[in-house]
Design an enzyme around this catalytic site. Structure first.
Site, PDB file in Angstrom:
ATOM      1  N   GLU A   1       0.833  -1.211   0.000  1.00 59.70           N
ATOM      2  CA  GLU A   1       0.000   0.000   0.000  1.00 59.70           C
ATOM      3  C   GLU A   1       0.866   1.260   0.000  1.00 59.70           C
ATOM      4  O   GLU A   1       0.782   2.106   0.902  1.00 59.70           O
ATOM      5  CB  GLU A   1      -0.957  -0.005   1.194  1.00 59.70           C
ATOM      6  CG  GLU A   1      -1.977  -1.134   1.107  1.00 59.70           C
ATOM      7  CD  GLU A   1      -3.082  -1.068   2.148  1.00 59.70           C
ATOM      8  OE1 GLU A   1      -2.878  -0.441   3.192  1.00 59.70           O
ATOM      9  OE2 GLU A   1      -4.162  -1.642   1.897  1.00 59.70           O
TER      10      GLU A   1
ATOM     11  N   GLU B   1      -5.428  -8.410  -1.234  1.00 60.44           N
ATOM     12  CA  GLU B   1      -6.098  -8.243   0.059  1.00 60.44           C
ATOM     13  C   GLU B   1      -7.553  -7.918  -0.193  1.00 60.44           C
ATOM     14  O   GLU B   1      -7.860  -7.037  -1.013  1.00 60.44           O
ATOM     15  CB  GLU B   1      -5.498  -7.078   0.862  1.00 60.44           C
ATOM     16  CG  GLU B   1      -4.215  -7.384   1.558  1.00 60.44           C
ATOM     17  CD  GLU B   1      -3.780  -6.283   2.501  1.00 60.44           C
ATOM     18  OE1 GLU B   1      -4.652  -5.645   3.137  1.00 60.44           O
ATOM     19  OE2 GLU B   1      -2.563  -6.046   2.599  1.00 60.44           O
TER      20      GLU B   1
END
Ligand code: BG6
Length: 464
Positions: A172, A361
């Site tokens: 991220e 995810e």
């Protein structure tokens, strides 16, 4: 007929600091995660003897991974996303030699996966860096950290070149804008210029890692990892639509650099408008040209954007804050549930980059309670995952190339935002609570059997 490709990778995703525990074992150094015992948004607590954190043991994956991998194999996983803790390899980040005990641990882990024919997908840096690099160097604000990271990346590429063929650089990477300590080792309150300079260094380091991976493991593929923060305009007012475009670009910028190899024009304007002058060298520009082979991302929710100041009320995810969508329901943690948004995001990323995509995810954090027989009847999780996977299949039918899907937290783990164990994502229940009480015993939830069937039928068992 809509279906998943036969090569589609099914599995789950973990991060070292949220599962391993063993936080000082076998020479491991302190990481930024170790000094954030209450999670990403909690205070920094310098570790004194006697101070403790739920993460010190986490779910004890460091010692129990053979048992856990056996359970993943029982579900039929073909892929497991894990991360390497940089501090197990270089405890202080700038040590003259790597820590052999740390390297040996991941050898054992990858061997165990191979024994169960599970492909590892390995993140080089998932929400942690050596704390010493923050203290001594000022985190990613310091250009020297690029070289230290490249050395770490080259060390693990060389060591695991025959065991790991799929890599990710920074988890991220766009989240540093919202949580600078976790992302780039900068304190809260750092200026925009400081944060973007640190981000620039990290983007260069990511590109250097891509280059090193291609050089050391020519048959490997390496991707980036974005927090897929898709935003919708709250209304069709042109100002809302344009502001939404800008908000989406604030995270797409990272993908643009990592996939296209240079800074997009809209960012140069943003820097000009905000008085941000970055130190970008010719060598940096050259390095950025090493672009990723595929794009990976997390997806949990969408949100809305408005230019209207009156709608100032924001909903908060773990990282982002956004205007709530009146058409969507929320999880117990207020994360808005939007399966169709995943199809939209897959199409948006495919249209923008034309590179293979990997959903690394996605999942539902919930308070699970075992019933009298000790079983968690997590129909809510089954329904969440089913509905998202149906949309992945739709996107594949739209022509999007999707490599695989690793759900977040296939086994209960410590949450990143608040270091909670009561926020459970797993197919496998772990007996441990927020205070650290419990036997750490593992047990199968209802969703365990559901996911096993999804994988064995390659998605044909999903309910439309
Ligand atoms: C992602 C992170 O942002 O979201 C994971 O990559 C994190 O590390 C996951 O655990 C879920 O967030 P949380 O706060 O519920 O753990």
């Amino acid at each position: 007929m809509k279906s998943f490709p036969s090569t589609f990778l099914w599995g789950g995703a973990l991060a070292a600091n949220q599962v391993e525990g063993a936080y000082r074992e076998e020479g491991k150094g302190l990481s930024t995660s170790d000094v954030q015992p209450q999670g990403i948004f909690g205070p920094i607590v310098e570790r004194e003897p006697g101070s403790s954190s739920i993460k010190d043991i986490a779910i004890d994956f460091y010692h129990r991974y053979p048992e856990d991998i056996k359970l993943f194999a029982e579900m039929g996983f073909s892929c497991l996303r894990v991360s390497i803790a940089w501090t197990r390899i270089f405890p202080n980040g700038d040590d003259p030699q790597p820590n052999e005990a740390g390297l040996a641990f991941y050898d054992r882990l990858f061997d165990e996966l191979a024994a169960h024919r599970i492909t590892p997908l390995v993140t080089l840096s998932h929400y942690e860096m050596p704390w010493s690099l923050v203290k001594q160097y000022g985190g990613w604000g310091n250009r020297q950290v690029i070289d230290l990271f490249e050395r770490y990346a080259r060390t693990v590429f060389a060591r695991y070149q025959h065991k790991v063929k799929r890599w990710l650089t920074f988890n991220e990477i766009n989240m540093s804008l919202h949580a600078p300590m976790t992302g780039v080792g900068l304190p809260d309150g750092s200026s925009k210029s400081e944060v973007y300079q640190a981000i620039h260094h990290q983007l260069v380091a990511s590109a250097l890692a891509v280059n090193a991976c291609h050089e050391i493991i020519p048959d490997a593929q390496i991707g980036n990892m974005l927090l897929g923060g898709l935003m919708y305009p709250l209304t069709c007012k042109p100002d809302d639509v344009f502001k939404t475009l800008q908000e989406n670009r604030s995270w797409q910028f990272f993908g643009d650099v990592q996939c296209r190899g240079s800074y997009p024009g809209y960012m140069l304007r943003f820097f000009r408008d905000n008085g941000i002058r970055l130190d970008i060298t010719d060598a940096d520009r050259q390095a950025l040209k090493s672009t990723v082979d595929f794009i990976s991302f997390s997806y949990y929710m969408t949100g809305c954007v408005t230019a209207d100041e009156a709608h100032s009320q924001r909903a908060r995810s773990n990282i982002l804050s956004m205007v709530p969508n009146p058409h969507l329901a929320s999880s117990e943690w207020g994360w808005q549930i939007d399966p169709v948004g995943l199809r939209t995001l897959l199409n948006v990323l495919w249209d923008r980059y034309q590179k293979p995509l990997f959903i690394v995810e996605n999942g539902l954090g919930a308070k699970d309670e075992p019933d009298a027989a000790g079983m968690v009847q997590d129909d809510y999780r089954i329904s969440y995952l089913n509905d998202h996977l149906v949309q992945v299949r739709e996107a594949i039918d739209d022509g999007v190339e999707v490599l695989g899907y690793t759900s977040w937290g296939p086994i209960d783990l410590v949450s990143a935002s608040k270091a909670e164990l009561s926020k459970r994502y797993g197919f496998i229940y772990v007996d441990r609570d927020d205070s650290g009480n419990g036997s750490l015993a593992r047990s199968r939830k209802k969703s365990f059997y559901w996911y096993k069937e999804v994988i064995s039928t390659n998605g044909a068992s999903l309910k439309q």
